[in-house]
Design a protein around this motif. Sequence first.
Motif, PDB file in Angstrom:
ATOM      1  N   TYR A  18     -13.402  -0.117  -6.428  1.00  0.00           N
ATOM      2  CA  TYR A  18     -12.311  -0.629  -7.251  1.00  0.00           C
ATOM      3  C   TYR A  18     -12.237  -2.138  -7.083  1.00  0.00           C
ATOM      4  O   TYR A  18     -12.723  -2.693  -6.107  1.00  0.00           O
ATOM      5  CB  TYR A  18     -10.962   0.019  -6.888  1.00  0.00           C
ATOM      6  N   ARG A  24      -1.434  -2.457  -6.131  1.00  0.00           N
ATOM      7  CA  ARG A  24      -1.949  -1.332  -6.918  1.00  0.00           C
ATOM      8  C   ARG A  24      -3.049  -0.562  -6.199  1.00  0.00           C
ATOM      9  O   ARG A  24      -3.292   0.595  -6.522  1.00  0.00           O
ATOM     10  CB  ARG A  24      -2.465  -1.817  -8.267  1.00  0.00           C
ATOM     11  N   GLU A 103      -3.257  -8.830 -13.247  1.00  0.00           N
ATOM     12  CA  GLU A 103      -1.933  -8.365 -12.841  1.00  0.00           C
ATOM     13  C   GLU A 103      -0.905  -8.541 -13.959  1.00  0.00           C
ATOM     14  O   GLU A 103       0.232  -8.094 -13.825  1.00  0.00           O
ATOM     15  CB  GLU A 103      -1.436  -9.155 -11.626  1.00  0.00           C
ATOM     16  N   ASP A 159      -5.987  -2.035 -14.492  1.00  0.00           N
ATOM     17  CA  ASP A 159      -6.366  -1.552 -13.173  1.00  0.00           C
ATOM     18  C   ASP A 159      -7.887  -1.435 -13.059  1.00  0.00           C
ATOM     19  O   ASP A 159      -8.423  -1.329 -11.966  1.00  0.00           O
ATOM     20  CB  ASP A 159      -5.732  -0.190 -12.891  1.00  0.00           C
ATOM     21  N   GLU A 160      -8.567  -1.417 -14.174  1.00  0.00           N
ATOM     22  CA  GLU A 160     -10.022  -1.287 -14.183  1.00  0.00           C
ATOM     23  C   GLU A 160     -10.679  -2.658 -14.119  1.00  0.00           C
ATOM     24  O   GLU A 160     -10.242  -3.592 -14.792  1.00  0.00           O
ATOM     25  CB  GLU A 160     -10.480  -0.579 -15.461  1.00  0.00           C
TER      26      GLU A 160
END
Length: 177
Positions: A18, A24, A103, A159-160
């Motif tokens: 990730y 997160r 973000e 988030d990716e």
Amino acid sequence: MHSAKPSRLLPERELPPYAYLPGRFPHPVRDPSGHSFGSEHSAEVTSASEEFVWGADLFNQGFYWEAHEAWELLWQQAGKATAGRLFYKALILLAAAGVKLREGKPVPAARHYRRAAAHLRTLQERCAHDYETGLTLTVTELLAEIGQISQGGAAVPSDEPQPIFSFILSPSARRPA
């Protein structure tokens, strides 16, 4: 924003599972479930050239926090008040801007852009526009890219890991000193 990820520069090195974003995901090195927890994060870089390219590869793939970490090792080893130290700091700030955009925070991202541009302008003044970046982009071209980003710097919450800049950091035959 890129529609597709660019080709890998070091495909033999595995990308992290990730791309870290504060709050997160687990912190990569401090949290036991972080992707780099317990890894040997050496203060000595065995190959500055490979670490430089690794940072560019991570940056191009949208792993901005991780690119920052790769370049920070080089920044720490660069001599005080050297051109290389200024250049690495500019790259680190550009990567930090990528984190802030992912973000969804365009104001802090813009602050990082301005600081990165200031370091690059200082580099130009000190080196009479001759600094070898180790990239196919010159300092002047990087400044132009930052100028374009800062004018259209919309946040891209995600988030990716994804490339969010309109340029790619491609290493040239020469690396920065």
